[in-house]
Design an enzyme around this catalytic site. Sequence first.
Site, mmCIF file in Angstrom:
data_model
loop_
_atom_site.group_PDB
_atom_site.id
_atom_site.type_symbol
_atom_site.label_atom_id
_atom_site.label_comp_id
_atom_site.label_asym_id
_atom_site.label_seq_id
_atom_site.Cartn_x
_atom_site.Cartn_y
_atom_site.Cartn_z
ATOM 1 N N ARG A 100 -10.413 -6.984 15.959
ATOM 2 C CA ARG A 100 -9.866 -8.377 17.395
ATOM 3 C C ARG A 100 -7.859 -7.785 17.519
ATOM 4 N NH1 ARG A 100 -14.092 -10.567 15.855
ATOM 5 N NH2 ARG A 100 -12.811 -10.075 13.551
ATOM 6 N N THR A 101 -7.621 -8.159 16.796
ATOM 7 C CA THR A 101 -6.324 -7.936 16.569
ATOM 8 C C THR A 101 -5.565 -6.415 17.045
ATOM 9 O OG1 THR A 101 -5.904 -8.846 14.809
ATOM 10 C CG2 THR A 101 -4.790 -7.972 15.340
ATOM 11 N N LYS B 155 -3.704 11.366 1.271
ATOM 12 C CA LYS B 155 -3.217 12.669 0.437
ATOM 13 C C LYS B 155 -2.111 11.512 -0.390
ATOM 14 C CE LYS B 155 -4.477 15.420 4.004
ATOM 15 N NZ LYS B 155 -3.010 15.992 5.031
ATOM 16 N N ARG C 201 -0.594 -2.955 10.477
ATOM 17 C CA ARG C 201 -1.847 -3.653 9.294
ATOM 18 C C ARG C 201 -1.611 -3.288 8.106
ATOM 19 N NH1 ARG C 201 -6.787 -7.936 10.773
ATOM 20 N NH2 ARG C 201 -5.852 -8.474 11.561
ATOM 21 N N HIS D 85 0.869 -13.188 9.737
ATOM 22 C CA HIS D 85 0.075 -12.957 11.085
ATOM 23 C C HIS D 85 0.302 -13.288 12.319
ATOM 24 C CE1 HIS D 85 -2.292 -11.279 13.863
ATOM 25 N NE2 HIS D 85 -3.991 -11.068 13.121
#
Lengths: 154, 306
Positions: free
Chosen positions: B53-54, B82, B103, B131
């Site tokens: 969703r985000t 890496k 995120r 958030h």
Amino acid sequence: MTDDRKLRVSKIRNGTVIDHIAGGQALNVLAILGIDGTSGESVSVAMNMPSDRLGKKDIVKVEGRELSQNEVDVLSLIAPAASINIVRDYEVVEKHRVERPEVVVGVLECPNHNCITTEDEPVESRFAVVDDGVRCEYCDTIIRNDLPAHILAD
Amino acid sequence: MRHDHIISAKQLTRADIEEVLDHAADIAEDPGAYADRHADTLLGMLFFEPSTRTKMSFTTAMKRLGGDIVDMGSVESSSVKKGESLADTVRVVEGYADALVLRHPMEGSSKMASEFVDVPLVNAGDGAGQHPTQTLLDLYTIRENAGFDDLTIGIMGDLKYGRTVHSLAHALTNVDAHQHFISPESLKLPRSVRYDLHQEGADVREHTELDDILPELDVLYVTRIQRERFPDESEYREVAGQYQIDGETLDVAKDDLTVMHPLPRVDEIAHEVDDTDHAKYFQQAHNGVPVRMALLDLLLGGESER
């Protein structure tokens, strides 16, 4: 008779005398300074001495070492009444009380293992000093007790 | 918008919140008017954790403003695999994009990353931390349905690890809200959030049973109890059932109770609730687009019409 005249702890030539530590906190002060006896520094500790101001106080004398501001900042959190005496050639050349800083940087490790400051990133830990402890400025974790346990290893 | 970056709901004042929400309302009313607003603008998408969703709503928001995205892709296919540090990754990607959305699974990651870049950076979730854009769309939905005056809100579920809860609780200290937190003892609000609410003088009460407070609520914000947080499956089972709501549960609720959920849900809200007037969680998810359009527009130098 003042506290100091009652005490009979030998003078140091060069180094730091931390006085007016609350009784029983001297070992935590040593922990903050990273002193565990293995590095060869000459250290004198007096614990639970009578004190007009504190009732009981501890004193730590460290030969050959002057405290950094970071060390003084953290020390202030567990020994807010402490005074720092810098000694050179047996003379006290600086004397000041510790002050609670607003932040302590690069001294404490965040106990939250999921905090970004515990990763291999180019960032120093940063804690805001709050009423009854310190608070990580990255993840908000609050430390109230046992601050010496969170001191970053050199 | 006076902020360079959006890291935490704690940085948002009432004026900031209203600026974004008012602008989002204008955009929602006439989205076509903003279609070329940010042509040639690129949004860097740095998602170190799965997101549906985000990520989709940020992508939609940027495209609806006329811009586009550059996407790091999955962690497995990126240079992170890496061993590249987050600080290096954001410094590289800021050279490609006009703003960044991050995120990351670790708390404080967005704050640290923002210290290494000059373009605006938006926290799209940092571990169990914050958030803030979810909170803005939550507030938009609350304002649409229940208003901000004398609001009584219950927030239920995983309050300990739920970043949407932490952000929302902080933001609600800016409005006239009575906050009730309902959770098992083991998933109560973390110490840091309680500290902030206390410092702000927020009206906060904690409960273990929804029945204690449900009839008084204007809004019930439900979050998923995260099974993976429990050391013992039987402990999870014991509490999970207590925090499910269905049509019968809501019999004692106000007729105009607004039920919200940041989604995804598992079994916290029975599907029969979807067809009631209480259910606003899909509307809440859809509100993510105009709210994120508004936030991006303001961060990228647009001005509110009001």
